[in-house]
Design a protein around this motif. Structure first.
Motif, PDB file in Angstrom:
ATOM      1  N   ALA A   1       3.967  -9.775   4.993  1.00 30.80           N
ATOM      2  CA  ALA A   1       4.321  -8.660   4.095  1.00 30.80           C
ATOM      3  C   ALA A   1       3.224  -8.453   3.057  1.00 30.80           C
ATOM      4  CB  ALA A   1       5.651  -8.940   3.410  1.00 30.80           C
ATOM      5  N   ALA A   2       2.793  -9.556   2.441  1.00 24.15           N
ATOM      6  CA  ALA A   2       1.755  -9.466   1.414  1.00 24.15           C
ATOM      7  C   ALA A   2       0.461  -8.904   1.993  1.00 24.15           C
ATOM      8  CB  ALA A   2       1.506 -10.844   0.803  1.00 24.15           C
ATOM      9  N   LYS A   3       0.153  -9.303   3.208  1.00 19.66           N
ATOM     10  CA  LYS A   3      -1.065  -8.806   3.882  1.00 19.66           C
ATOM     11  C   LYS A   3      -1.046  -7.287   3.986  1.00 19.66           C
ATOM     12  CE  LYS A   3      -2.708  -8.300   8.608  1.00 19.66           C
ATOM     13  NZ  LYS A   3      -2.517  -8.725  10.019  1.00 19.66           N
ATOM     14  N   TRP A   4       0.086  -6.734   4.432  1.00 19.08           N
ATOM     15  CA  TRP A   4       0.153  -5.281   4.636  1.00 19.08           C
ATOM     16  C   TRP A   4       0.276  -4.534   3.309  1.00 19.08           C
ATOM     17  CZ3 TRP A   4      -1.884  -3.474   8.696  1.00 19.08           C
ATOM     18  CH2 TRP A   4      -1.858  -4.195   9.886  1.00 19.08           C
ATOM     19  N   PHE A   5       1.001  -5.111   2.357  1.00 20.83           N
ATOM     20  CA  PHE A   5       1.056  -4.487   1.034  1.00 20.83           C
ATOM     21  C   PHE A   5      -0.359  -4.395   0.445  1.00 20.83           C
ATOM     22  CE2 PHE A   5       5.672  -6.030   0.346  1.00 20.83           C
ATOM     23  CZ  PHE A   5       6.182  -4.810   0.778  1.00 20.83           C
ATOM     24  N   LYS A   6      -1.141  -5.449   0.660  1.00 26.43           N
ATOM     25  CA  LYS A   6      -2.496  -5.474   0.100  1.00 26.43           C
ATOM     26  C   LYS A   6      -3.374  -4.412   0.749  1.00 26.43           C
ATOM     27  CE  LYS A   6      -5.982  -8.657  -1.605  1.00 26.43           C
ATOM     28  NZ  LYS A   6      -6.417 -10.063  -1.709  1.00 26.43           N
ATOM     29  N   GLU A   7      -3.219  -4.249   2.067  1.00 24.39           N
ATOM     30  CA  GLU A   7      -3.992  -3.215   2.765  1.00 24.39           C
ATOM     31  C   GLU A   7      -3.731  -1.843   2.145  1.00 24.39           C
ATOM     32  OE1 GLU A   7      -6.087  -3.345   5.435  1.00 24.39           O
ATOM     33  OE2 GLU A   7      -5.917  -5.455   6.006  1.00 24.39           O
ATOM     34  N   ALA A   8      -2.445  -1.557   1.909  1.00 27.37           N
ATOM     35  CA  ALA A   8      -2.083  -0.261   1.334  1.00 27.37           C
ATOM     36  C   ALA A   8      -2.475  -0.172  -0.134  1.00 27.37           C
ATOM     37  CB  ALA A   8      -0.585  -0.032   1.493  1.00 27.37           C
ATOM     38  N   ALA A   9      -2.304  -1.280  -0.851  1.00 25.16           N
ATOM     39  CA  ALA A   9      -2.626  -1.312  -2.285  1.00 25.16           C
ATOM     40  C   ALA A   9      -4.106  -1.038  -2.523  1.00 25.16           C
ATOM     41  CB  ALA A   9      -2.236  -2.663  -2.880  1.00 25.16           C
ATOM     42  N   GLU A  10      -4.933  -1.589  -1.669  1.00 26.75           N
ATOM     43  CA  GLU A  10      -6.382  -1.403  -1.829  1.00 26.75           C
ATOM     44  C   GLU A  10      -6.819   0.027  -1.539  1.00 26.75           C
ATOM     45  OE1 GLU A  10      -7.889  -4.554   0.626  1.00 26.75           O
ATOM     46  OE2 GLU A  10      -7.920  -5.993  -1.054  1.00 26.75           O
ATOM     47  N   GLN A  11      -5.917   0.786  -0.909  1.00 24.63           N
ATOM     48  CA  GLN A  11      -6.184   2.208  -0.694  1.00 24.63           C
ATOM     49  C   GLN A  11      -5.629   3.053  -1.846  1.00 24.63           C
ATOM     50  OE1 GLN A  11      -6.163   3.997   3.260  1.00 24.63           O
ATOM     51  NE2 GLN A  11      -5.140   2.153   4.009  1.00 24.63           N
ATOM     52  N   GLY A  12      -5.044   2.364  -2.839  1.00 29.80           N
ATOM     53  CA  GLY A  12      -4.560   3.067  -4.019  1.00 29.80           C
ATOM     54  C   GLY A  12      -3.120   3.507  -3.984  1.00 29.80           C
ATOM     55  N   TYR A  13      -2.338   3.033  -2.987  1.00 29.09           N
ATOM     56  CA  TYR A  13      -0.937   3.449  -2.906  1.00 29.09           C
ATOM     57  C   TYR A  13      -0.120   2.698  -3.955  1.00 29.09           C
ATOM     58  CZ  TYR A  13       3.553   4.797  -0.933  1.00 29.09           C
ATOM     59  OH  TYR A  13       4.813   5.297  -0.774  1.00 29.09           O
ATOM     60  N   ASP A  14       0.465   3.444  -4.901  1.00 23.81           N
ATOM     61  CA  ASP A  14       1.106   2.830  -6.076  1.00 23.81           C
ATOM     62  C   ASP A  14       2.270   1.903  -5.737  1.00 23.81           C
ATOM     63  OD1 ASP A  14       2.721   4.944  -5.284  1.00 23.81           O
ATOM     64  OD2 ASP A  14       2.891   5.845  -7.271  1.00 23.81           O
ATOM     65  N   TRP A  15       3.123   2.304  -4.799  1.00 23.62           N
ATOM     66  CA  TRP A  15       4.259   1.447  -4.470  1.00 23.62           C
ATOM     67  C   TRP A  15       3.819   0.130  -3.835  1.00 23.62           C
ATOM     68  CZ3 TRP A  15       8.974   1.266  -6.184  1.00 23.62           C
ATOM     69  CH2 TRP A  15       9.567   2.415  -6.709  1.00 23.62           C
ATOM     70  N   ALA A  16       2.767   0.185  -3.053  1.00 22.16           N
ATOM     71  CA  ALA A  16       2.234  -1.039  -2.451  1.00 22.16           C
ATOM     72  C   ALA A  16       1.633  -1.933  -3.525  1.00 22.16           C
ATOM     73  CB  ALA A  16       1.178  -0.692  -1.401  1.00 22.16           C
ATOM     74  N   GLN A  17       0.969  -1.329  -4.512  1.00 22.16           N
ATOM     75  CA  GLN A  17       0.411  -2.095  -5.628  1.00 22.16           C
ATOM     76  C   GLN A  17       1.531  -2.794  -6.402  1.00 22.16           C
ATOM     77  OE1 GLN A  17      -1.643   1.169  -7.485  1.00 22.16           O
ATOM     78  NE2 GLN A  17      -3.555   0.779  -6.403  1.00 22.16           N
ATOM     79  N   TYR A  18       2.614  -2.076  -6.607  1.00 20.78           N
ATOM     80  CA  TYR A  18       3.777  -2.653  -7.301  1.00 20.78           C
ATOM     81  C   TYR A  18       4.367  -3.829  -6.514  1.00 20.78           C
ATOM     82  CZ  TYR A  18       8.711  -3.004  -8.617  1.00 20.78           C
ATOM     83  OH  TYR A  18       9.949  -3.468  -8.973  1.00 20.78           O
ATOM     84  N   GLU A  19       4.577  -3.608  -5.208  1.00 17.54           N
ATOM     85  CA  GLU A  19       5.152  -4.665  -4.371  1.00 17.54           C
ATOM     86  C   GLU A  19       4.227  -5.882  -4.308  1.00 17.54           C
ATOM     87  OE1 GLU A  19       8.047  -4.995  -3.080  1.00 17.54           O
ATOM     88  OE2 GLU A  19       8.885  -2.991  -3.305  1.00 17.54           O
ATOM     89  N   LEU A  20       2.922  -5.638  -4.245  1.00 15.46           N
ATOM     90  CA  LEU A  20       1.968  -6.742  -4.215  1.00 15.46           C
ATOM     91  C   LEU A  20       2.005  -7.506  -5.536  1.00 15.46           C
ATOM     92  CD1 LEU A  20      -0.194  -8.205  -2.572  1.00 15.46           C
ATOM     93  CD2 LEU A  20      -1.877  -6.568  -3.457  1.00 15.46           C
ATOM     94  N   GLY A  21       2.155  -6.778  -6.629  1.00 10.23           N
ATOM     95  CA  GLY A  21       2.319  -7.423  -7.939  1.00 10.23           C
ATOM     96  C   GLY A  21       3.523  -8.343  -7.950  1.00 10.23           C
ATOM     97  N   LEU A  22       4.634  -7.867  -7.367  1.00  8.87           N
ATOM     98  CA  LEU A  22       5.843  -8.696  -7.276  1.00  8.87           C
ATOM     99  C   LEU A  22       5.586  -9.963  -6.471  1.00  8.87           C
ATOM    100  CD1 LEU A  22       8.797  -6.198  -6.603  1.00  8.87           C
ATOM    101  CD2 LEU A  22       8.524  -7.678  -8.595  1.00  8.87           C
ATOM    102  N   MET A  23       4.872  -9.811  -5.364  1.00  5.43           N
ATOM    103  CA  MET A  23       4.591 -10.968  -4.510  1.00  5.43           C
ATOM    104  C   MET A  23       3.789 -12.023  -5.275  1.00  5.43           C
ATOM    105  SD  MET A  23       6.024  -9.949  -1.607  1.00  5.43           S
ATOM    106  CE  MET A  23       5.428 -10.730  -0.114  1.00  5.43           C
ATOM    107  N   TYR A  24       2.804 -11.568  -6.048  1.00  9.52           N
ATOM    108  CA  TYR A  24       2.002 -12.509  -6.839  1.00  9.52           C
ATOM    109  C   TYR A  24       2.827 -13.101  -7.985  1.00  9.52           C
ATOM    110  CZ  TYR A  24      -2.522 -11.823  -4.592  1.00  9.52           C
ATOM    111  OH  TYR A  24      -3.567 -11.835  -3.693  1.00  9.52           O
ATOM    112  N   GLN A  25       3.679 -12.300  -8.584  1.00 10.79           N
ATOM    113  CA  GLN A  25       4.497 -12.806  -9.694  1.00 10.79           C
ATOM    114  C   GLN A  25       5.460 -13.890  -9.220  1.00 10.79           C
ATOM    115  OE1 GLN A  25       6.780  -9.826 -11.777  1.00 10.79           O
ATOM    116  NE2 GLN A  25       7.554 -11.270 -13.296  1.00 10.79           N
TER     117      GLN A  25
END
Length: 317
Positions: free
Chosen positions: A73-97
């Motif tokens: 999950a974190a892998k795919w959230f990161k892929e999307a987050a690095e493209q600037g997708y805000d919801w993926a950035q949020y979810e990735l933040g949760l994973m790190y938290q």
């Protein structure tokens, strides 16, 4: 001009007719066919589609159509987050938290929350405020926390509205102002948030930021209690037992004490025990009361221990 209009119409028609992997994934997901959705989202994700990557991350996080796998999950959230997708950035933040699928890292959590927050995502703004309030991944800064809570609260985020209310109540990052506290609790409470309803009940109960009004307090406690909020259930039981803000009704008091007691609320276990001792709203049963006092005592409620000892000394089994 006419030829351009025809070309645009043709392109729009082609877009409607063509359904790519992402669209197929969405359709399958909407129909509850998660295995099929994963297949199509994977195809689109491998092609670099950020939305598909986000959805695929969510399906791995929730175990939909695949075995739950936070690392994937974190892998795919990161892929999307690095493209600037805000919801993926949020979810990735949760994973790190939370340290899910990645090593817990508050600095990384803050980094990704901030990226999403700066795009205006209310949930990320609230969580970023929490990180500043707690000094996680950043230096503790109540003013910065308030700043982000305000941004999220203005968008109607109930959790941020509660957090902002708490900051005004405690005078953290802002001047203490109970009226502002009530204002923000009320906004969240009117959205149906049980915690906010409970807090608003407390403000009316104690006359903080508003004129003391037991009837209004009982109203908000009841809304929270009906959603299963144990503390609200216990206080509502007390209000029925004492006739504060409501007509005195021992049966109603017992009803709400029992609901909270069944959730393990120690005070409610003790209060329900008292009702059994006195035979108020229930048939008197000191053995049942002793059991409830014992539960309250086991949960760290000293009065429950004292009441248990009294009944024990009376020879109640």
């Amino acid at each position: 001009m006419k030829r351009i209009a025809i070309a645009i119409a043709f392109l729009l028609l082609a877009e409607l007719v063509y359904a790519g992997p992402y669209e197929n994934g969405l359709k399958a997901y909407a129909n509850g066919n998660y295995n099929e959705a994963v297949k199509w989202f994977k195809k689109a994700a491998d092609q670099g589609d950020a939305m598909a990557q986000f959805f695929l991350g969510g399906m791995y996080a929730n175990g939909q159509g695949v075995r739950r796998d936070y690392k994937e999950a974190a892998k795919w959230f990161k892929e999307a987050a690095e493209q600037g997708y805000d919801w993926a950035q949020y979810e990735l933040g949760l994973m790190y938290q939370n340290g899910q699928g990645v090593r817990q890292d508050y600095n990384e959590a803050v980094k990704w929350y901030k990226k999403a927050a700066e795009q205006g995502l209310a949930e990320a703004q609230n969580n970023l405020g929490v990180m500043y309030a707690n000094g996680q991944g950043v230096r503790q800064d109540y003013k910065e926390a308030v700043k982000w809570y305000k941004k999220a609260a203005a968008q109607g985020d109930a959790e941020a509205q509660i957090n902002l209310g708490v900051m005004y109540a405690k005078g953290r990052g802002v001047r203490q102002d109970y009226k502002e506290t009530v204002k923000w609790y009320k906004k969240a409470a009117e959205q149906g948030d049980a915690m906010a309803q409970f807090f608003l009940g407390l403000m009316y109960d104690n006359g903080q930021g508003v004129r003391q009004d037991y009837k209004e307090a009982a109203k908000w406690y009841k809304k929270a209690a009906e959603q299963g909020h144990a503390k609200a259930q216990n206080i509502l039981g007390l209000m029925y037992a004492n006739g504060q803000g409501v007509r005195q009704d021992y049966k109603e008091a017992v009803k709400w004490f029992r609901k909270a007691a069944e959730q393990g609320h120690a005070g409610a276990q003790n209060n329900l025990g008292v009702m059994y001792v006195e035979g108020q709203g229930v048939r008197q049963d000191k053995s049942k009361a002793k059991m409830l006092f014992g539960q309250a005592c086991d949960n760290g409620f000293q009065l429950g221990c004292d009441n248990y000892r009294i009944l024990n000394e009376q020879g109640i089994h």
